[in-house]
Design an enzyme around this catalytic site. Structure first.
Site, PDB file in Angstrom:
ATOM      1  N   HIS A 207     -14.487   7.592  -5.369  1.00 45.72           N
ATOM      2  CA  HIS A 207     -14.635   7.165  -3.969  1.00 45.72           C
ATOM      3  C   HIS A 207     -13.249   6.971  -3.288  1.00 45.72           C
ATOM      4  O   HIS A 207     -12.055   6.888  -3.932  1.00 45.72           O
ATOM      5  CB  HIS A 207     -15.121   5.564  -4.103  1.00 45.72           C
ATOM      6  CG  HIS A 207     -15.435   5.187  -2.641  1.00 45.72           C
ATOM      7  ND1 HIS A 207     -14.479   4.417  -1.759  1.00 45.72           N
ATOM      8  CD2 HIS A 207     -16.655   4.776  -2.225  1.00 45.72           C
ATOM      9  CE1 HIS A 207     -15.123   3.951  -1.049  1.00 45.72           C
ATOM     10  NE2 HIS A 207     -16.304   4.243  -1.096  1.00 45.72           N
TER      11      HIS A 207
ATOM     12  N   ASN B 179     -23.093  -0.091  -2.324  1.00 37.96           N
ATOM     13  CA  ASN B 179     -21.603  -0.044  -2.867  1.00 37.96           C
ATOM     14  C   ASN B 179     -21.274  -1.405  -2.317  1.00 37.96           C
ATOM     15  O   ASN B 179     -20.746  -1.579  -1.661  1.00 37.96           O
ATOM     16  CB  ASN B 179     -20.935   0.935  -2.540  1.00 37.96           C
ATOM     17  CG  ASN B 179     -19.494   0.803  -3.090  1.00 37.96           C
ATOM     18  OD1 ASN B 179     -19.204  -0.150  -3.740  1.00 37.96           O
ATOM     19  ND2 ASN B 179     -18.680   1.633  -2.599  1.00 37.96           N
TER      20      ASN B 179
ATOM     21  N   SER C 269     -20.331   3.905   7.247  1.00 41.74           N
ATOM     22  CA  SER C 269     -20.917   3.102   8.036  1.00 41.74           C
ATOM     23  C   SER C 269     -22.211   3.100   8.507  1.00 41.74           C
ATOM     24  O   SER C 269     -22.817   3.026   9.560  1.00 41.74           O
ATOM     25  CB  SER C 269     -20.137   3.094   9.648  1.00 41.74           C
ATOM     26  OG  SER C 269     -18.952   2.710   9.499  1.00 41.74           O
TER      27      SER C 269
ATOM     28  N   GLY D 213     -16.336   1.935   6.589  1.00 39.71           N
ATOM     29  CA  GLY D 213     -15.892   0.597   7.015  1.00 39.71           C
ATOM     30  C   GLY D 213     -15.409   0.603   8.320  1.00 39.71           C
ATOM     31  O   GLY D 213     -14.731  -0.693   8.760  1.00 39.71           O
TER      32      GLY D 213
ATOM     33  N   GLU E 269     -11.542   5.095  -1.604  1.00 41.80           N
ATOM     34  CA  GLU E 269     -10.822   3.783  -2.036  1.00 41.80           C
ATOM     35  C   GLU E 269     -10.016   4.076  -3.152  1.00 41.80           C
ATOM     36  O   GLU E 269      -9.077   3.241  -3.540  1.00 41.80           O
ATOM     37  CB  GLU E 269     -11.620   2.571  -1.655  1.00 41.80           C
ATOM     38  CG  GLU E 269     -12.027   2.336  -0.091  1.00 41.80           C
ATOM     39  CD  GLU E 269     -13.138   1.551  -0.026  1.00 41.80           C
ATOM     40  OE1 GLU E 269     -13.772   0.810  -0.845  1.00 41.80           O
ATOM     41  OE2 GLU E 269     -13.811   1.370   1.259  1.00 41.80           O
TER      42      GLU E 269
ATOM     43  N   LYS F 275     -18.713  -2.950  -3.114  1.00 42.12           N
ATOM     44  CA  LYS F 275     -16.974  -3.031  -3.483  1.00 42.12           C
ATOM     45  C   LYS F 275     -16.782  -4.350  -3.963  1.00 42.12           C
ATOM     46  O   LYS F 275     -17.411  -5.063  -5.021  1.00 42.12           O
ATOM     47  CB  LYS F 275     -16.484  -2.784  -1.976  1.00 42.12           C
ATOM     48  CG  LYS F 275     -17.299  -1.570  -1.382  1.00 42.12           C
ATOM     49  CD  LYS F 275     -16.300  -1.529   0.002  1.00 42.12           C
ATOM     50  CE  LYS F 275     -17.066   0.086   0.385  1.00 42.12           C
ATOM     51  NZ  LYS F 275     -16.416   0.731   1.439  1.00 42.12           N
TER      52      LYS F 275
ATOM     53  N   GLU G 164     -18.557  11.407   2.376  1.00 43.40           N
ATOM     54  CA  GLU G 164     -18.157  10.143   2.765  1.00 43.40           C
ATOM     55  C   GLU G 164     -17.054  10.386   3.567  1.00 43.40           C
ATOM     56  O   GLU G 164     -15.783  10.410   3.003  1.00 43.40           O
ATOM     57  CB  GLU G 164     -17.741   9.124   1.942  1.00 43.40           C
ATOM     58  CG  GLU G 164     -19.112   8.727   1.226  1.00 43.40           C
ATOM     59  CD  GLU G 164     -18.781   7.110   0.739  1.00 43.40           C
ATOM     60  OE1 GLU G 164     -19.805   6.410   1.149  1.00 43.40           O
ATOM     61  OE2 GLU G 164     -17.997   6.852  -0.023  1.00 43.40           O
TER      62      GLU G 164
HETATM   63  P1  PGA Z   1     -19.299   1.498   4.511  1.00 39.44           P
HETATM   64  O1  PGA Z   1     -18.876   1.631   3.140  1.00 39.44           O
HETATM   65  O2  PGA Z   1     -20.741   1.557   4.650  1.00 39.44           O
HETATM   66  O3  PGA Z   1     -19.036  -0.151   4.653  1.00 39.44           O
HETATM   67  O4  PGA Z   1     -18.744   2.247   5.781  1.00 39.44           O
HETATM   68  C1  PGA Z   1     -19.358   3.253   2.516  1.00 39.44           C
HETATM   69  C2  PGA Z   1     -18.719   3.249   1.186  1.00 39.44           C
HETATM   70  O5  PGA Z   1     -17.637   3.176   1.130  1.00 39.44           O
HETATM   71  O6  PGA Z   1     -19.396   3.814   0.246  1.00 39.44           O
END
Ligand code: PGA
Length: 256
Positions: free
Chosen positions: A98, A7, A213, A176, A100, A9, A170
């Site tokens: 997601h 992803n 992460s 993140g 976010e 982003k 997740e």
């Molecule tokens: P990250 O993001 O690996 O940077 O924690 C994962 C995601 O949001 O799908």
């Protein structure tokens, strides 16, 4: 089938995305990937970089997808992108719900369910992202949150559509932050998700990915947990060397 989904982003301009996709394929060309060998690798760039990525990855064994879509097929929805548009761009997978998007775009479970339906209607795989916040975990609400997000998010899925559905666990507190959930926390949540899916009539074959992460260092301990069928990678998917290492670790552990 095992899955590694990147992803990206809100990172990469079209020219940067083209470069990253080229680097990835250069590194992964020799890896044992593709549906026929039981490992699918998909990158999800921003909408504006999809065409650039498509040009690089067409006729390779890497796939591309999108990070969200609108729930309607077309219409007066200024600034939105539909599943129909993404399918013509060769996307094989779209993320829905997601955390976010839930947080910054106020997506509700009901809209997420409609988006998921559109994605599968247009022949793509939908990855429904679910997970609790740290506050919810501390209050012992993890299972309740997962239950609600799964029940509502999967409301439009009929029996014939299950083969196109994936779940990504997740935990919001792991996204993140550099804090990967512990292997036992992942195993526990994935087992709970499998039980919920079972109650919802989903076949055992619905894959459950872990995200939050994920790094080259952590992936081996994640992928060996029960009910983990792959990973959804954010930050580390922007570093071609690290993403390559993640894919190769999953490839080494894949069984079916
Ligand atoms: P990250 O993001 O690996 O940077 O924690 C994962 C995601 O949001 O799908």
């Amino acid at each position: 089938m095992r899955w590694v989904v990147g992803n990206w982003k809100m990172h990469t301009t079209p020219s940067e995305a083209k470069q990253l996709a080229r680097q990835l394929w250069r590194l992964l060309k020799s890896a044992c990937i593709g549906p026929e060998v039981g490992l699918r690798v998909v990158v999800c760039p921003p909408f504006t970089s999809l065409e650039a990525v498509r040009r690089v990855l067409a006729r390779t064994r890497l796939e591309w997808g999108a990070q969200t879509c609108h729930e309607e097929v077309q219409g007066a929805y200024t600034g939105e992108i539909s599943a129909r548009m993404l399918s013509e761009l060769g996307c094989t997978l779209v993320l829905v719900g997601h955390s976010e998007r839930r947080r910054y775009a106020a997506e509700t479970d009901e809209r997420i369910a409609q988006k998921l339906f559109r994605v599968v209607e247009f022949g793509m795989h939908a990855v429904l992202c679910v997970g609790e916040t740290w506050h919810e975990r501390e209050r012992g609400q993890t299972v309740t949150v997962l239950e609600q997000q799964l029940e509502r998010g999967l409301a439009a899925v009929t029996q014939a559509l299950w083969p196109q559905v994936l779940i990504a666990y997740e935990p919001v507190w792991a996204i993140g932050t550099g804090v990967t959930a512990l292997p036992e926390q992942i195993a526990e949540a994935h087992t709970q998700i499998r039980q919920i899916l079972h109650r919802l009539g989903a076949p055992e074959s619905v894959p459950i990915l872990y995200g939050g992460s994920v790094s080259a260092a952590a992936v081996s301990n994640i992928i060996t947990q029960p009910e983990v069928h792959g990973v959804l990678v954010g930050g580390a998917s922007l570093r071609s060397g690290e993403f390559n290492a993640i894919v190769r670790t999953v490839a080494a552990h894949r069984c079916s």
